[in-house]
Enzyme design. Sequence first.
Site, PDB file in Angstrom:
ATOM      1  N   GLU A 179     -59.960   1.129  -4.954  1.00  0.00           N
ATOM      2  CA  GLU A 179     -60.268   2.781  -4.941  1.00  0.00           C
ATOM      3  C   GLU A 179     -58.959   3.544  -5.470  1.00  0.00           C
ATOM      4  O   GLU A 179     -58.708   4.454  -5.138  1.00  0.00           O
ATOM      5  CB  GLU A 179     -60.439   3.218  -3.483  1.00  0.00           C
ATOM      6  CG  GLU A 179     -61.621   2.673  -3.039  1.00  0.00           C
ATOM      7  CD  GLU A 179     -63.039   3.014  -3.340  1.00  0.00           C
ATOM      8  OE1 GLU A 179     -62.910   4.016  -4.394  1.00  0.00           O
ATOM      9  OE2 GLU A 179     -64.049   2.655  -2.566  1.00  0.00           O
TER      10      GLU A 179
HETATM   11  C1  LIG Z   1     -61.843  -7.272  -4.095  1.00  0.00           C
HETATM   12  C2  LIG Z   1     -61.970  -6.587  -5.179  1.00  0.00           C
HETATM   13  C3  LIG Z   1     -63.219  -5.605  -5.260  1.00  0.00           C
HETATM   14  C4  LIG Z   1     -63.140  -4.539  -6.139  1.00  0.00           C
HETATM   15  N1  LIG Z   1     -64.415  -3.903  -6.243  1.00  0.00           N
HETATM   16  C5  LIG Z   1     -64.743  -3.199  -7.463  1.00  0.00           C
HETATM   17  C6  LIG Z   1     -65.773  -2.570  -7.993  1.00  0.00           C
HETATM   18  O1  LIG Z   1     -66.851  -2.720  -6.996  1.00  0.00           O
HETATM   19  N2  LIG Z   1     -66.050  -2.015  -8.881  1.00  0.00           N
HETATM   20  C7  LIG Z   1     -65.024  -1.762  -9.936  1.00  0.00           C
HETATM   21  O2  LIG Z   1     -65.121  -1.191 -10.829  1.00  0.00           O
HETATM   22  N3  LIG Z   1     -63.741  -2.150  -9.605  1.00  0.00           N
HETATM   23  C8  LIG Z   1     -63.371  -2.929  -8.420  1.00  0.00           C
HETATM   24  N4  LIG Z   1     -62.268  -3.467  -8.105  1.00  0.00           N
HETATM   25  C9  LIG Z   1     -61.041  -3.423  -9.167  1.00  0.00           C
HETATM   26  C10 LIG Z   1     -59.873  -2.495  -8.439  1.00  0.00           C
HETATM   27  O3  LIG Z   1     -60.370  -1.140  -8.425  1.00  0.00           O
HETATM   28  C11 LIG Z   1     -58.848  -2.829  -9.552  1.00  0.00           C
HETATM   29  O4  LIG Z   1     -58.129  -4.247  -9.091  1.00  0.00           O
HETATM   30  C12 LIG Z   1     -57.837  -1.703  -9.184  1.00  0.00           C
HETATM   31  O5  LIG Z   1     -58.229  -0.469  -9.805  1.00  0.00           O
HETATM   32  C13 LIG Z   1     -56.402  -2.333  -9.997  1.00  0.00           C
HETATM   33  O6  LIG Z   1     -56.461  -2.476 -11.274  1.00  0.00           O
HETATM   34  P1  LIG Z   1     -55.846  -3.810 -11.828  1.00  0.00           P
HETATM   35  O7  LIG Z   1     -56.464  -4.930 -11.140  1.00  0.00           O
HETATM   36  O8  LIG Z   1     -56.224  -4.015 -13.374  1.00  0.00           O
HETATM   37  O9  LIG Z   1     -54.562  -3.742 -11.650  1.00  0.00           O
HETATM   38  P2  LIG Z   1     -53.710  -2.999 -12.680  1.00  0.00           P
HETATM   39  O10 LIG Z   1     -53.890  -1.725 -13.075  1.00  0.00           O
HETATM   40  O11 LIG Z   1     -53.156  -4.175 -13.944  1.00  0.00           O
HETATM   41  O12 LIG Z   1     -52.161  -2.853 -11.790  1.00  0.00           O
HETATM   42  C14 LIG Z   1     -51.314  -3.774 -11.484  1.00  0.00           C
HETATM   43  C15 LIG Z   1     -49.994  -3.264 -10.907  1.00  0.00           C
HETATM   44  O13 LIG Z   1     -49.328  -2.214 -11.736  1.00  0.00           O
HETATM   45  C16 LIG Z   1     -49.420  -0.866 -10.962  1.00  0.00           C
HETATM   46  N5  LIG Z   1     -49.796   0.182 -12.022  1.00  0.00           N
HETATM   47  C17 LIG Z   1     -50.569   0.318 -12.915  1.00  0.00           C
HETATM   48  N6  LIG Z   1     -50.626   1.380 -13.522  1.00  0.00           N
HETATM   49  C18 LIG Z   1     -49.672   2.199 -12.975  1.00  0.00           C
HETATM   50  C19 LIG Z   1     -49.135   3.323 -13.380  1.00  0.00           C
HETATM   51  N7  LIG Z   1     -49.476   4.202 -14.273  1.00  0.00           N
HETATM   52  N8  LIG Z   1     -47.798   3.849 -12.649  1.00  0.00           N
HETATM   53  C20 LIG Z   1     -47.306   2.848 -11.523  1.00  0.00           C
HETATM   54  N9  LIG Z   1     -47.859   1.508 -11.336  1.00  0.00           N
HETATM   55  C21 LIG Z   1     -48.917   1.393 -12.103  1.00  0.00           C
HETATM   56  C22 LIG Z   1     -50.673  -1.123 -10.046  1.00  0.00           C
HETATM   57  O14 LIG Z   1     -50.434  -0.229  -8.752  1.00  0.00           O
HETATM   58  C23 LIG Z   1     -50.438  -2.544  -9.427  1.00  0.00           C
HETATM   59  O15 LIG Z   1     -49.493  -2.507  -8.549  1.00  0.00           O
HETATM   60  C24 LIG Z   1     -62.173  -4.457  -7.051  1.00  0.00           C
HETATM   61  C25 LIG Z   1     -61.092  -5.395  -6.973  1.00  0.00           C
HETATM   62  C26 LIG Z   1     -60.927  -6.345  -5.879  1.00  0.00           C
HETATM   63  C27 LIG Z   1     -59.769  -7.048  -5.969  1.00  0.00           C
END
Ligand SMILES: Cc1cc2nc3c(=O)[nH]c(=O)nc-3n(C[C@H](O)[C@H](O)[C@H](O)COP(=O)(O)OP(=O)(O)OC[C@H]3O[C@@H](n4cnc5c(N)ncnc54)[C@H](O)[C@@H]3O)c2cc1C
Length: 592
Positions: free
Chosen positions: A404
């Site tokens: 989220e």
């Molecule tokens: C169990 C699980 C269920 C999920 N369910 C869904 C689902 O139903 N549908 C769906 O669409 N997605 C889903 N997700 C995805 C989830 O929403 C994303 O994992 C999340 O938005 C973070 O994206 P990422 O994993 O690519 O991390 P990244 O975006 O790569 O982030 C990595 C780190 O960098 C930080 N970061 C990134 N950008 C910035 C910024 N601009 N400024 C400061 N810090 C930053 C983040 O906070 C984090 O600490 C799910 C994930 C999991 C693990």
Amino acid sequence: MENIKLLKSGEFLVREVEAGDIFIPEEFNEEQKMIARTCKDFLDAEVYPNLEKVEKSDRELMNSILKKSGELGLMGISIPEDLGGFGQSFVTQMLVAETTGAGYSFSVAYMAHCGIGTLPIMYYGNKEQREKYVTKLATGEYLGAYCLTEPGAGSDANSGKTNAKLSEDGQHYILNGQKMWITNAGFADILTVFAKIDNDRVLSAFIVESNSEGVVIGPDEHKMGIKGSSTAQIYFTDVKVPVGNLIGKRGEGFRIALSILHMGRLKLGANVLGAAKKTITDSVKYANERKQFGVLISTFGALKHKMAQQVIRQYATESAVYRVSHDIDTLLHTMIEDCGDYGRGAIEAISHYAVEAAILKVVGSEMLDFVADEAVQIYGGMGYSAEMMVERGYRDSRINRIFEGTNEINRLLVVDTAMKRAMKGEFDLYGEAEKLYADLNNITDGIKAGESYFEEKRRYIRNFKKAILLCIHGVTKKFGKALVHEQEVLNNVAEMMMETYISESMELRVEKLTGSNGHTSLYKDMLDVNLFDTSDVIRKSALEAISAFSDAETCPVLIRAIENLSRVACVNVKDARRRIADKLIEDNEYKF
Ligand SMILES: Cc1cc2nc3c(=O)[nH]c(=O)nc-3n(C[C@H](O)[C@H](O)[C@H](O)COP(=O)(O)OP(=O)(O)OC[C@H]3O[C@@H](n4cnc5c(N)ncnc54)[C@H](O)[C@@H]3O)c2cc1C
């Protein structure tokens, strides 16, 4: 609309409301309590007995538990009656989110279905789409999933590569791409998929039936927690999506995705309450059974401190959750009239409270992590045993800070959204900050002789808000447009805003309760400790921000102002925490 003073999102920074203007959980009516009891009974009958099995990623079993909850009517809470649901208020929706939140993996699967899996179509779909899909999602005949994240597009959600092209005959969009981390992927019938049409800059949203040719669901991910919830990648290869399945307008998908996330954040804020209450009950039950050094471990002051902090943080978060939920209900009536459509009106009202949604998401998820972590500690070695519920709770809790929108993204949103709304003229943040700064040398703690208990607490909160305004003024003047590159100071301001909103909600709740029954000494203890802790956050965060934006001349003046604005009277927080813990220990369950 009820005759109450409704604040705009973020406006709490510059305006106060009366205790009588907010809704508190003690005011749930009989119908709401009955709905909550139904949810609790469902967890007892269907979820807890199956936890071990669903933990082994048993997709079939989770699918069947979800279907049963649909048969019982638990999936139609947010859906209007003409679409087969029960059209409950937003407060009731949040109470259901809270109660089911104690359901470990089930809670994630259920919330994903009822929320992000169903509501994009409910809120933004047209009549045909709602009748075809929402009616079945409301009963559990169909299960839903929300497909936004991609391998290269997480926090930067609009950067996805999944693409849609209109077919030559104009009847279909041809979808190609890959989504990952999709909750309920293993059994969802209906997918809301975000993709860019041709070379569009922004996303569009599509309803995709998962049995369409070219849709391939990957195996479940091996996860740290919520192991019973199906999470997988989904691949789309030349999938034919009927043109009638575009949700809203072309290019409206990113807005839809973000609005749905606001809703998801609010519901997550409620969801964690249920998990926290259960975890606190588990903690105290264990502490009341386990003996060391010849006595129950619940008699140790160090553990009383932990349990009291669990209770206070839970209670404070809960106060804010239902305060904003009722504000949304109040705004919703006007919005539905303005939009002439339930779905669009509802999501407008929800999205309006974007600042508070981000606050609840961050504070709620971190509150649950704290509660779960301390539960493991209270269990000692047994807390590390995979046979214990608190071990599962600890692992399951961690995801809430990631999905989220990560907490880093949400912290930025708290400040950014409030500042943008103020710039649009929704409330006078900068004018008030300017006034305060002009009088910087004369800022005191404002203490008045003979002020009542609640006058004193409200003064503290007013002072915390002044500290925030000073910091917003300072960082805006120093960094201007470059402020986006100063995430550390934005985090300082976010921390102050979040804790102040939560403390204010708690103060209003305790004040309202005092007016209603007068037996609130324990709640006053909780408020005292909370304000004591918040003053610390305000002081530290403000001083960090000041050191980043002030010069040698203004720095000492600002520091003096912050010392005054963050000052709270000394209370015996040790004794206050002991009294709170003693009540928990006596009740042997969370009953605040
Ligand atoms: C169990 C699980 C269920 C999920 N369910 C869904 C689902 O139903 N549908 C769906 O669409 N997605 C889903 N997700 C995805 C989830 O929403 C994303 O994992 C999340 O938005 C973070 O994206 P990422 O994993 O690519 O991390 P990244 O975006 O790569 O982030 C990595 C780190 O960098 C930080 N970061 C990134 N950008 C910035 C910024 N601009 N400024 C400061 N810090 C930053 C983040 O906070 C984090 O600490 C799910 C994930 C999991 C693990």
